[in-house]
Design an enzyme around this catalytic site. Structure first.
Site, PDB file in Angstrom:
ATOM      1  N   ASN A   8      57.283 -59.495 -76.629  1.00 11.21           N
ATOM      2  CA  ASN A   8      58.449 -60.202 -77.174  1.00 11.21           C
ATOM      3  C   ASN A   8      58.907 -61.173 -76.110  1.00 11.21           C
ATOM      4  O   ASN A   8      59.140 -60.776 -74.962  1.00 11.21           O
ATOM      5  CB  ASN A   8      59.596 -59.223 -77.470  1.00 11.21           C
ATOM      6  N   GLU A  42      61.069 -52.809 -77.152  1.00 11.65           N
ATOM      7  CA  GLU A  42      61.849 -53.208 -75.987  1.00 11.65           C
ATOM      8  C   GLU A  42      62.581 -52.034 -75.332  1.00 11.65           C
ATOM      9  O   GLU A  42      63.825 -51.991 -75.307  1.00 11.65           O
ATOM     10  CB  GLU A  42      62.850 -54.311 -76.363  1.00 11.65           C
ATOM     11  N   TYR A  92      61.426 -64.697 -75.202  1.00  9.30           N
ATOM     12  CA  TYR A  92      62.439 -65.694 -75.589  1.00  9.30           C
ATOM     13  C   TYR A  92      62.650 -66.750 -74.519  1.00  9.30           C
ATOM     14  O   TYR A  92      62.761 -67.926 -74.802  1.00  9.30           O
ATOM     15  CB  TYR A  92      63.769 -65.003 -75.913  1.00  9.30           C
ATOM     16  N   HIS A 138      63.665 -48.893 -82.949  1.00  7.75           N
ATOM     17  CA  HIS A 138      64.278 -50.173 -82.557  1.00  7.75           C
ATOM     18  C   HIS A 138      65.763 -49.883 -82.305  1.00  7.75           C
ATOM     19  O   HIS A 138      66.638 -50.362 -83.021  1.00  7.75           O
ATOM     20  CB  HIS A 138      64.051 -51.216 -83.648  1.00  7.75           C
ATOM     21  N   ARG A 151      56.860 -57.205 -89.828  1.00  2.83           N
ATOM     22  CA  ARG A 151      57.150 -56.106 -88.888  1.00  2.83           C
ATOM     23  C   ARG A 151      58.581 -55.656 -89.129  1.00  2.83           C
ATOM     24  O   ARG A 151      59.508 -56.463 -89.038  1.00  2.83           O
ATOM     25  CB  ARG A 151      56.965 -56.621 -87.453  1.00  2.83           C
ATOM     26  N   GLU A 159      57.690 -60.704 -81.176  1.00  2.38           N
ATOM     27  CA  GLU A 159      58.977 -61.372 -81.412  1.00  2.38           C
ATOM     28  C   GLU A 159      59.006 -62.673 -80.627  1.00  2.38           C
ATOM     29  O   GLU A 159      58.620 -62.701 -79.453  1.00  2.38           O
ATOM     30  CB  GLU A 159      60.171 -60.544 -80.912  1.00  2.38           C
TER      31      GLU A 159
HETATM   32  O1  IFM Z   1      67.755 -59.340 -82.216  1.00  3.30           O
HETATM   33  C1  IFM Z   1      67.021 -58.961 -81.096  1.00  3.30           C
HETATM   34  C2  IFM Z   1      65.998 -57.908 -81.467  1.00  3.30           C
HETATM   35  O2  IFM Z   1      66.587 -56.812 -82.067  1.00  3.30           O
HETATM   36  C3  IFM Z   1      65.259 -57.441 -80.240  1.00  3.30           C
HETATM   37  N1  IFM Z   1      64.738 -58.543 -79.484  1.00  3.30           N
HETATM   38  C4  IFM Z   1      65.607 -59.670 -79.209  1.00  3.30           C
HETATM   39  C5  IFM Z   1      66.280 -60.128 -80.488  1.00  3.30           C
HETATM   40  C6  IFM Z   1      67.198 -61.331 -80.198  1.00  3.30           C
HETATM   41  O3  IFM Z   1      68.195 -60.975 -79.286  1.00  3.30           O
END
Ligand code: IFM
Length: 475
Positions: free
Chosen positions: A299, A169, A301, A124, A80, A376
């Site tokens: 995405n 995002e 984290y 992006h 991607r 992500e």
């Molecule tokens: O690096 C970023 C990415 O560009 C978008 N999502 C989160 C990642 C980590 O912060």
């Protein structure tokens, strides 16, 4: 070991890695490319760690064949990447620059020749500076400009790329870009950030229609949301639950309300009424935004922990979105953000794979039948080569293992997850953090730009080749 940890993923499951144009390409002044808001922002003193910029980044523009070869050697089946808008349409409007499009054609052909499926993200975060000068995302016309750009890229690549993502995002574009100002263009205007969010939604809808008007029907159109898993500090406290509702609206509802259900949540409109009357939502907008999607990208984290903002602070506070005197949460001054307990990555983000499972199951319920991708997921660590030049990153392997187990568990629970894209293929420009934070499965020596797969890349490649998760400690 539970059966799920050894259960195979389906053979069609995509094992990918993700990147974005400004974070890796470099070559910012080549072949007609003009500045984006990130060029301007990173060259403004004090905006990025060490004054870092994406001028050279990891020089992927010139090294893309080597990078594709690396992915093929590892055994990845999908990649991607994003297109730099100002490389394709330098003024953000009008005819395309063929040489800009040719770069992406060559990249796609290289991927296909190695059996790697390309997934294209159109936006992006790198808005052409000319469009920011004309008002940026708070300006309605930007959504129309995006649709024009989407059509250009769709025409150029739609015959060979099946997987399309309109926006990455949009929360970060709207709220880090226009409310807290820690991202480009660095504005700190809460009312403008809500307008920006609406115009990003409109851009998604108009862009999806534009793509579909020029591409084969078999192609998938999706978008990638950094949907938050918002949890209360005290689950039994009604005020903390109200704080969850508010942040869930601002993080999630503001996008999936109009996109998936055709309406903004009433609770969001009420909570932000002192900032805006939302009169920028014009007749027909919600219909344009509420396009049927072919898939949804998630995405993830770390989860978000909130409470009511009591006079007496309850524990250390952080929302994980960088230091700014201005909040990225318009209308939520009565909410406090807390550090979730547990082990953290180099970003200070708590590691909690249960959040990924929760998020996937939420979408499986809210949008039944919609294929899902984790577009992500990954972790930053302070990786360093050892004396032999190898880079061992057992923490990242553990992170990936935990989160891939969460994905597999969600699939066993009935969610239709079709693929996973590790963030990120390479160490790269981590926005306001510059090159300080390394998210790559492949280590980049920034002095020589040499690439070295970390042990996590080898581990992940093994997972991709076998369709099962190798034990941690085997790479
Ligand atoms: O690096 C970023 C990415 O560009 C978008 N999502 C989160 C990642 C980590 O912060």
């Amino acid at each position: 070991m539970s059966d799920l940890m050894t259960a195979a993923f389906p053979p069609s499951f995509l094992w990918g890695a993700a990147t974005s144009a400004y974070q890796i390409e470099g070559a910012v002044r080549e072949d007609g490319r003009t500045p984006s808001i990130w060029d301007t922002f990173s060259h403004t003193p004090g905006k990025t760690a060490g004054g870092d910029s994406g001028d050279i980044a990891v020089d992927h523009y010139h090294r893309f064949r080597d990078d594709v070869a690396l992915m093929a050697d590892l055994g990845l089946t999908a990649y991607r990447f994003s297109v730099s808008w100002s490389r394709v349409q330098p003024t953000g409007r009008g005819p395309a620059v063929q040489v800009g499009l040719d770069f992406y054609r060559r990249l796609v052909d290289e991927l296909l020749s190695k059996g790697i499926k390309p997934a294209v993200t159109l936006y992006h975060w790198d808005l052409p500076q000319e469009l920011e000068d004309a008002g940026g995302w708070p300006e309605r016309d930007t959504a129309h400009r995006f649709a024009e750009y989407a059509q250009i890229v769709g025409e150029a690549l739609g015959d060979r790329v099946e997987h399309w993502i309109t926006l990455n995002e949009p929360w970060c574009s709207a709220f880090l870009g226009y409310a807290s100002g820690v991202h480009a263009p660095g504005r700190t205007d809460p009312a403008a950030s809500l307008k920006a969010a609406h115009h990003l939604n409109l851009a998604h809808g108009l862009g999806a229609s534009a793509l579909r008007s020029v591409m084969p029907a078999r192609n998938e159109v999706a978008l990638s949301l950094n949907s938050s898993v918002v949890r209360p500090l005290s689950p039994g406290n009604a005020e903390d639950l109200a704080a969850v509702r508010k942040i869930d609206d601002l993080a999630n509802g503001v996008f999936h309300g109009p996109i998936l259900k055709g309406a903004y949540p009433q609770t969001l409109l009420a909570a932000t009424s002192s900032l805006t009357d939302w009169s920028f939502v014009l007749d027909g907008d919600l219909r344009s935004i509420n396009q049927p999607l072919d898939a949804l990208g998630l995405n993830y984290y770390t989860p978000t922990l909130v409470s009511a903002a009591d006079a007496e602070p309850r524990g250390p506070r952080s929302d994980g979105h960088g230091a700014s005197a201005h909040s990225p949460w318009p209308g939520a001054d009565d909410v406090a953000f807390h550090q979730t307990p547990g082990e953290r990555t180099e970003m200070g983000w708590t590691i909690d794979p249960t959040g990924l499972h929760e998020l996937i199951m939420r979408y499986a319920e809210e949008a039944p039948g919609l294929p899902l991708y984790v577009t992500e997921n990954g972790a930053a660590y302070d990786d360093k080569p050892d004396a032999d030049g190898r880079v061992h990153d057992p923490e990242r392997i553990a992170y990936l293992h935990g989160h891939l187990c969460a994905v597999r568990r969600a699939m066993a629970d009935g969610a239709d997850v079709r693929g996973y894209y590790l963030w990120s293929l390479l160490d790269n420009f981590e926005w306001a953090y510059g090159y300080e934070k390394r998210f790559g499965a492949v280590y980049v020596d920034y002095a020589t730009l040499a690439r070295t797969p970390k042990s996590s890349a080898i581990w992940y490649g093994r997972a991709a080749r076998t369709g099962t998760l190798p034990e941690v400690g085997t790479a």
